[in-house]
Design a protein around this motif. Structure first.
Motif, PDB file in Angstrom:
ATOM      1  N   VAL A  66     -55.450 -18.834  53.983  1.00  9.20           N
ATOM      2  CA  VAL A  66     -56.179 -19.974  53.412  1.00  9.20           C
ATOM      3  C   VAL A  66     -55.546 -21.270  53.882  1.00  9.20           C
ATOM      4  O   VAL A  66     -54.323 -21.433  53.839  1.00  9.20           O
ATOM      5  CB  VAL A  66     -56.193 -19.899  51.877  1.00  9.20           C
ATOM      6  N   ARG A  67     -56.375 -22.223  54.324  1.00  3.94           N
ATOM      7  CA  ARG A  67     -55.883 -23.466  54.916  1.00  3.94           C
ATOM      8  C   ARG A  67     -55.826 -24.637  53.939  1.00  3.94           C
ATOM      9  O   ARG A  67     -55.109 -25.597  54.167  1.00  3.94           O
ATOM     10  CB  ARG A  67     -56.776 -23.868  56.090  1.00  3.94           C
ATOM     11  N   ARG A  68     -56.583 -24.591  52.858  1.00  2.24           N
ATOM     12  CA  ARG A  68     -56.665 -25.731  51.948  1.00  2.24           C
ATOM     13  C   ARG A  68     -56.106 -25.365  50.592  1.00  2.24           C
ATOM     14  O   ARG A  68     -56.497 -24.350  50.007  1.00  2.24           O
ATOM     15  CB  ARG A  68     -58.112 -26.208  51.803  1.00  2.24           C
ATOM     16  N   ILE A  69     -55.224 -26.221  50.071  1.00  2.00           N
ATOM     17  CA  ILE A  69     -54.579 -25.943  48.796  1.00  2.00           C
ATOM     18  C   ILE A  69     -55.571 -25.973  47.640  1.00  2.00           C
ATOM     19  O   ILE A  69     -55.371 -25.344  46.601  1.00  2.00           O
ATOM     20  CB  ILE A  69     -53.429 -26.960  48.559  1.00  2.00           C
ATOM     21  N   LYS A  70     -56.694 -26.700  47.813  1.00  2.00           N
ATOM     22  CA  LYS A  70     -57.705 -26.769  46.750  1.00  2.00           C
ATOM     23  C   LYS A  70     -58.291 -25.395  46.453  1.00  2.00           C
ATOM     24  O   LYS A  70     -58.765 -25.145  45.347  1.00  2.00           O
ATOM     25  CB  LYS A  70     -58.825 -27.732  47.145  1.00  2.00           C
ATOM     26  N   ARG A  71     -58.275 -24.503  47.449  1.00  4.81           N
ATOM     27  CA  ARG A  71     -58.856 -23.177  47.256  1.00  4.81           C
ATOM     28  C   ARG A  71     -58.081 -22.359  46.220  1.00  4.81           C
ATOM     29  O   ARG A  71     -58.595 -21.372  45.694  1.00  4.81           O
ATOM     30  CB  ARG A  71     -58.873 -22.426  48.585  1.00  4.81           C
ATOM     31  N   PHE A  72     -56.820 -22.767  45.968  1.00  2.38           N
ATOM     32  CA  PHE A  72     -55.993 -22.032  45.018  1.00  2.38           C
ATOM     33  C   PHE A  72     -56.140 -22.568  43.592  1.00  2.38           C
ATOM     34  O   PHE A  72     -55.479 -22.060  42.681  1.00  2.38           O
ATOM     35  CB  PHE A  72     -54.517 -22.105  45.425  1.00  2.38           C
ATOM     36  N   ALA A  73     -56.963 -23.589  43.403  1.00  4.01           N
ATOM     37  CA  ALA A  73     -57.073 -24.224  42.085  1.00  4.01           C
ATOM     38  C   ALA A  73     -57.529 -23.235  41.021  1.00  4.01           C
ATOM     39  O   ALA A  73     -56.948 -23.148  39.933  1.00  4.01           O
ATOM     40  CB  ALA A  73     -58.026 -25.416  42.159  1.00  4.01           C
ATOM     41  N   ILE A 214     -45.086 -26.817  56.854  1.00  4.33           N
ATOM     42  CA  ILE A 214     -43.937 -27.442  57.517  1.00  4.33           C
ATOM     43  C   ILE A 214     -43.545 -26.669  58.768  1.00  4.33           C
ATOM     44  O   ILE A 214     -43.327 -27.254  59.840  1.00  4.33           O
ATOM     45  CB  ILE A 214     -42.743 -27.530  56.538  1.00  4.33           C
ATOM     46  N   ILE A 215     -43.439 -25.359  58.657  1.00  2.00           N
ATOM     47  CA  ILE A 215     -43.020 -24.548  59.807  1.00  2.00           C
ATOM     48  C   ILE A 215     -44.067 -24.613  60.920  1.00  2.00           C
ATOM     49  O   ILE A 215     -43.727 -24.753  62.104  1.00  2.00           O
ATOM     50  CB  ILE A 215     -42.768 -23.096  59.379  1.00  2.00           C
ATOM     51  N   GLU A 216     -45.342 -24.524  60.560  1.00  6.04           N
ATOM     52  CA  GLU A 216     -46.391 -24.554  61.577  1.00  6.04           C
ATOM     53  C   GLU A 216     -46.428 -25.898  62.295  1.00  6.04           C
ATOM     54  O   GLU A 216     -46.694 -25.947  63.503  1.00  6.04           O
ATOM     55  CB  GLU A 216     -47.751 -24.269  60.933  1.00  6.04           C
ATOM     56  N   SER A 217     -46.153 -26.971  61.581  1.00  5.55           N
ATOM     57  CA  SER A 217     -46.157 -28.289  62.234  1.00  5.55           C
ATOM     58  C   SER A 217     -45.057 -28.399  63.288  1.00  5.55           C
ATOM     59  O   SER A 217     -45.169 -29.189  64.226  1.00  5.55           O
ATOM     60  CB  SER A 217     -45.992 -29.393  61.185  1.00  5.55           C
ATOM     61  N   GLY A 218     -44.000 -27.621  63.119  1.00  2.00           N
ATOM     62  CA  GLY A 218     -42.920 -27.644  64.098  1.00  2.00           C
ATOM     63  C   GLY A 218     -43.114 -26.660  65.228  1.00  2.00           C
ATOM     64  O   GLY A 218     -42.529 -26.821  66.313  1.00  2.00           O
ATOM     65  N   ILE A 219     -43.921 -25.616  65.014  1.00  2.00           N
ATOM     66  CA  ILE A 219     -44.123 -24.589  66.035  1.00  2.00           C
ATOM     67  C   ILE A 219     -45.360 -24.854  66.882  1.00  2.00           C
ATOM     68  O   ILE A 219     -45.317 -24.761  68.114  1.00  2.00           O
ATOM     69  CB  ILE A 219     -44.222 -23.193  65.377  1.00  2.00           C
ATOM     70  N   PHE A 220     -46.461 -25.198  66.205  1.00  2.00           N
ATOM     71  CA  PHE A 220     -47.736 -25.348  66.901  1.00  2.00           C
ATOM     72  C   PHE A 220     -48.063 -26.824  67.121  1.00  2.00           C
ATOM     73  O   PHE A 220     -47.961 -27.634  66.194  1.00  2.00           O
ATOM     74  CB  PHE A 220     -48.866 -24.685  66.102  1.00  2.00           C
ATOM     75  N   THR A 221     -48.442 -27.146  68.321  1.00  2.00           N
ATOM     76  CA  THR A 221     -48.795 -28.525  68.648  1.00  2.00           C
ATOM     77  C   THR A 221     -50.298 -28.762  68.582  1.00  2.00           C
ATOM     78  O   THR A 221     -50.750 -29.904  68.568  1.00  2.00           O
ATOM     79  CB  THR A 221     -48.297 -28.882  70.059  1.00  2.00           C
ATOM     80  N   GLN A 222     -51.091 -27.681  68.548  1.00  2.00           N
ATOM     81  CA  GLN A 222     -52.543 -27.797  68.509  1.00  2.00           C
ATOM     82  C   GLN A 222     -53.090 -27.294  67.185  1.00  2.00           C
ATOM     83  O   GLN A 222     -52.495 -26.424  66.544  1.00  2.00           O
ATOM     84  CB  GLN A 222     -53.186 -27.000  69.655  1.00  2.00           C
ATOM     85  N   SER A 223     -54.218 -27.844  66.805  1.00  2.00           N
ATOM     86  CA  SER A 223     -54.891 -27.409  65.586  1.00  2.00           C
ATOM     87  C   SER A 223     -55.732 -26.172  65.870  1.00  2.00           C
ATOM     88  O   SER A 223     -56.215 -25.960  66.991  1.00  2.00           O
ATOM     89  CB  SER A 223     -55.787 -28.529  65.042  1.00  2.00           C
ATOM     90  N   GLY A 224     -55.911 -25.350  64.824  1.00  3.77           N
ATOM     91  CA  GLY A 224     -56.724 -24.156  64.966  1.00  3.77           C
ATOM     92  C   GLY A 224     -58.208 -24.413  64.825  1.00  3.77           C
ATOM     93  O   GLY A 224     -59.027 -23.516  65.071  1.00  3.77           O
ATOM     94  N   LYS A 225     -58.582 -25.641  64.466  1.00  5.05           N
ATOM     95  CA  LYS A 225     -59.997 -25.970  64.319  1.00  5.05           C
ATOM     96  C   LYS A 225     -60.676 -25.960  65.695  1.00  5.05           C
ATOM     97  O   LYS A 225     -60.301 -26.710  66.593  1.00  5.05           O
ATOM     98  CB  LYS A 225     -60.160 -27.345  63.669  1.00  5.05           C
ATOM     99  N   GLY A 226     -61.672 -25.125  65.835  1.00  2.00           N
ATOM    100  CA  GLY A 226     -62.392 -25.048  67.099  1.00  2.00           C
ATOM    101  C   GLY A 226     -61.662 -24.297  68.184  1.00  2.00           C
ATOM    102  O   GLY A 226     -62.129 -24.208  69.317  1.00  2.00           O
ATOM    103  N   ASN A 227     -60.481 -23.761  67.856  1.00  7.17           N
ATOM    104  CA  ASN A 227     -59.703 -23.014  68.840  1.00  7.17           C
ATOM    105  C   ASN A 227     -59.293 -21.680  68.218  1.00  7.17           C
ATOM    106  O   ASN A 227     -58.253 -21.585  67.549  1.00  7.17           O
ATOM    107  CB  ASN A 227     -58.475 -23.810  69.266  1.00  7.17           C
TER     108      ASN A 227
END
Length: 330
Positions: A66-73, A214-227
């Protein structure tokens, strides 16, 4: 104010804290569910704690995508209701037990366990890493201060009341997982154990969210949207991270109190007491009195971090393992 060293220190502490919370939650659920299963089956079909830990991967791995924290509400609301139900039953039983049997023998001060108390108390600040994500997800951010204050007051009150009542009820026989002290075989106890376990299961993805970001921001330079390639690379990483949490949980399954103290001292103490005071000293301390107070607080936080972590590691393996109702049974 302090440059990149403090920035990276804060990020590392957040990641360690959130992963530690998740490990502790996994251990709690496994210990609780094993006891519940052994009671229901009368120990005829024993399942080890390790299997209960690995079984939780079936839930956590999909939720980690899950990508959005709102989904866990909605999960959070349901989990909070289950927790309140369990706490209400626990408090009711404690009051009934004290009224009918009297308080148990208690030790006013236990110096050998006091460092673990400090680490556990710091562990109770487990929501501190979620402050910024929660603020960002709020529609009316101006209400956050009131919500935060009310939450801290309520949580602190619950910790003090439930901790004191349960210790007065069970004394030195109190378990790290307090639900194991409740009447064995009672339908109410079994229901509370199940609801509380479900509540904790619903909380794990929320606690894991900041660490993943946090970890993904340091490992991945590209977004998964559309990729889709990047998206599934991230999904693989999240799967491996959840498996890593399960492996650590298996290692610390018999030492939950020490594990919680280590996480509290090494990760929560810096986040709750060290970094905020350091920033206050640099940005807001405008008098020598204020600076002295900040320096004292920094020294106390550093001492607590080092000493409690050392004692928790030093006493690893010396604590009593969780109660096993199947000991001596075929």
């Amino acid at each position: 104010l302090y440059g990149r060293p403090l920035k990276y220190s804060v990020m590392v502490s957040i990641v360690l804290a959130q992963l530690g919370f998740c490990c502790a939650y996994v251990i709690f659920v496994a210990t609780n569910m094993r006891d519940l299963w052994d009671t229901v089956t009368s120990c005829r079909y024993q399942i080890p704690t390790e299997a209960w830990i690995l079984g939780q991967l079936l839930v956590y791995v999909p939720l980690a995508f899950v990508r959005r924290i709102k989904r866990f509400a909605s999960l959070s609301v349901i989990g909070n209701f289950f927790i309140l139900t369990g706490l209400a039953y626990l408090v009711g039983y404690d009051i009934w037990s004290i009224a009918h049997r009297g308080p148990a023998d208690v030790v006013q001060f236990n110096p050998s366990k006091f460092p673990l108390l400090v680490g556990t108390a710091a562990f109770s600040y487990e929501g501190i890493s979620l402050v910024i994500p929660i603020v960002e997800s709020m529609e009316r951010k101006d209400k956050f201060n009131g919500v935060l204050t009310a939450s801290l007051v309520i949580c602190a009150g619950l910790f003090v009341v439930i901790g004191a009542l349960s210790y007065l009820t069970f004394g030195n026989a109190v378990e790290t997982v307090i639900l194991l002290n409740l009447p064995n075989g009672s339908v109410w106890t079994l229901g509370v154990q199940l609801l509380y376990s479900l509540a904790i299961i619903m909380s794990v993805p929320l606690q894991l969210f900041p660490a993943i970001r946090i970890i993904e921001s340091g490992i991945f330079t590209q977004s998964g949207k559309g990729n889709p390639i990047v998206k599934w690379q991230k999904n693989l990483f999240r799967t491996l991270l959840v498996v890593f949490i399960a492996m650590v949980a298996i290692f610390g399954a018999e030492e939950l109190d020490n594990f919680i103290a280590i996480v509290g001292a090494s990760a929560c103490v810096p986040l709750s007491f060290l970094y905020p005071v350091m920033l206050h000293y640099k940005a807001l301390a405008d008098s020598w009195r204020t600076k002295v107070k900040d320096i004292i607080l920094i020294a106390v936080a550093l001492f607590g971090l080092i000493y409690v972590t050392y004692i928790s590691i030093e006493t690893w393996g010396s604590t009593t393992p969780p109660i096993n109702r199947c000991v001596g049974k075929p």
